[in-house]
Design a protein around this motif. Sequence first.
Motif, mmCIF file in Angstrom:
data_model
loop_
_atom_site.group_PDB
_atom_site.id
_atom_site.type_symbol
_atom_site.label_atom_id
_atom_site.label_comp_id
_atom_site.label_asym_id
_atom_site.label_seq_id
_atom_site.Cartn_x
_atom_site.Cartn_y
_atom_site.Cartn_z
ATOM 1 N N CYS A 37 10.821 -21.993 20.500
ATOM 2 C CA CYS A 37 11.394 -21.067 19.374
ATOM 3 C C CYS A 37 10.427 -20.005 19.445
ATOM 4 N N ARG A 83 13.892 -20.150 13.019
ATOM 5 C CA ARG A 83 14.626 -20.828 14.071
ATOM 6 C C ARG A 83 15.985 -20.387 14.348
ATOM 7 N N SER A 100 8.625 -25.890 19.364
ATOM 8 C CA SER A 100 7.743 -24.850 18.586
ATOM 9 C C SER A 100 7.654 -23.614 19.621
#
Length: 460
Positions: A427, A311, A424
Amino acid sequence: MGTYINLGKEGFQSVRNGEYIDKSGLIAVVNKTLFTEQRFSCVTRCRRFGKSMAAKMLCAYYDHSIDSRNLFTDLEIASHPSFETHLNKYPVIYLDMTSFVTRYHDDDIVDKIDATLRAGILEAYPGQKEEKDDDLMALLIRIAASTGEKFFFIIDEWDAICREFKPGTSAMDNYVNWLRRLFKEVNAVNVFAGVYMTGILPVKKYKTESALNNFIEYSMVEPGNMSQFFGFTKEEVRTLAEKYDADFDELTKWYDGYQIGDELSMFNPNSVMQAVTRHRCKSYWASTGAFDAVANYIQMNFEGLKDDIIRMLAGGRVKVKTTKFQNDMSVIRSRDDVLTVLIHLGYLGYDWHKEVCFIPNYEVAGEMENAVENTNWTNVIKSLQQSEDLLQATLDGDCEAVARGVDAAHDEHTSILSYNNENSLACVLSIACFYARKDYVIHREMASGKGHSPGVEIQP
C-alpha cells in the motif's frame, strides 16, 4: 404543449439530434411496471450519468399530446412487444425540482410547487374547475375520475429539496408529506399509470423505513435490472472510439471501472462523450460538483476512514456496509455512511457481490486527490505531492532518491504494529507511486513463489 404537463418531444428531440447511445431498453422495463403494484419507480445515479436524458426520453415516449414515433423507430424499444401498447398514450406530468429550488429558498416552496402544477394542469383541462381546498392530488383524482385517463408522472432531481433543506425543517417535512399524499394515497392507483422519479439519492429513510416504501428503488448500490442503463458499456465505448478515432485503451483508463450490479465494466457517459468529441482524455468530473463537499466527508473523524481512503488511493478495496445510510447527505453518522454517500455521488465504485468499494478510474482518482488536498491530512498530501519526484527518480535510476522517498512514505502511512506487514508495504509503495498512474499501469503486487512480493511494477 404545456410547462409542466404534456411537454412534448422537444427535449428528447434535442438529444437525438446529437450523438445518442441507445438506452431505450429502459422504456421496456418501465412499461412492464405500468398498472401494477410496481408502477412507482425511483431510479437514482450520480451526476452526469444520464438521469435527465432518460427522463426526457420517457416524456417523449408516453406523452399523448404528440406523435413521437419517428424518434424511436430506429431504436431498440421499437422491436419490443410493448412499444405500440404504450406509445403516446398518457398525459405526462413533468416536474424538474431544480427549477424550483433555484428560485425559492423559503419554507413554503412545496406550496408553490403544488400551486404551480395545479395551474398548469387546469390549462390542459379547461373543462375542469378548481374547488375550495384543492391540492394537486385532489385535482388529479377528479380529472382521472371524469376523463378515465391515468397520468404518467416524472420527477427529475426528486431529491433536490433534500439536498437544499436540512432534515427537520418545515420545507423538508412538507415535501415528504406532499410525496406521500401523491403516491401513498389510496387513490394513487386510480390516478397514475406509472411514476418515474430520478435523482442522486434513493428515497430518504426515517428510522429503518423508507418514506415511500411502495417505490421500487434502483440505485448505484442496488441497480436491479436497470444496471445496463446506468452508464456506457465497454462495447458502446468501443464503438464510439472507432467512430471518433479515439484511443479505446486511454478511454478505459480514464473513465471505466464502475461495477454497477452485474455490469462489471461501466464508463462515465458524460466524460466519455466529452473526451471523444474534444479529442482529449482529461478530467471532466469537476463540472459535476465541487470537491469541497467530498473533502468535508472524508476528513470526518470516523475510525478507520483515513486509512480506507489511503488504501483506495493506492488501488485497494475496502469493505462497506451500505444498509444503514439514511439516504441523506446531511445525516452522516459513521465511516460506512461516508463511503456510501461517495458511492451514490460516483466518487467510488461498488462491488455488491463482495460489498467492497474502490476508486474506479484515473479521472476519479484525480478528483479524490484534489479532495484530499483540501483536507488537513498533511502527511497524505505531502506523499501525493512527492510521488512525482519519486517517479522521476525511478526513471532516472536514482536508487538513493527512490529509497528516501519510499522510506518517508513508509514512516508516514504505516503504524508501528503493521510496519513490516506485506500488505502495508504494498500500500505504501502504491501511494508513493501515485503520480505514475498518469502515464503508466500500476500492478500492486506480483506473484512470488507461494506468496506475493510487497512491491509494484510500473509498465508504460
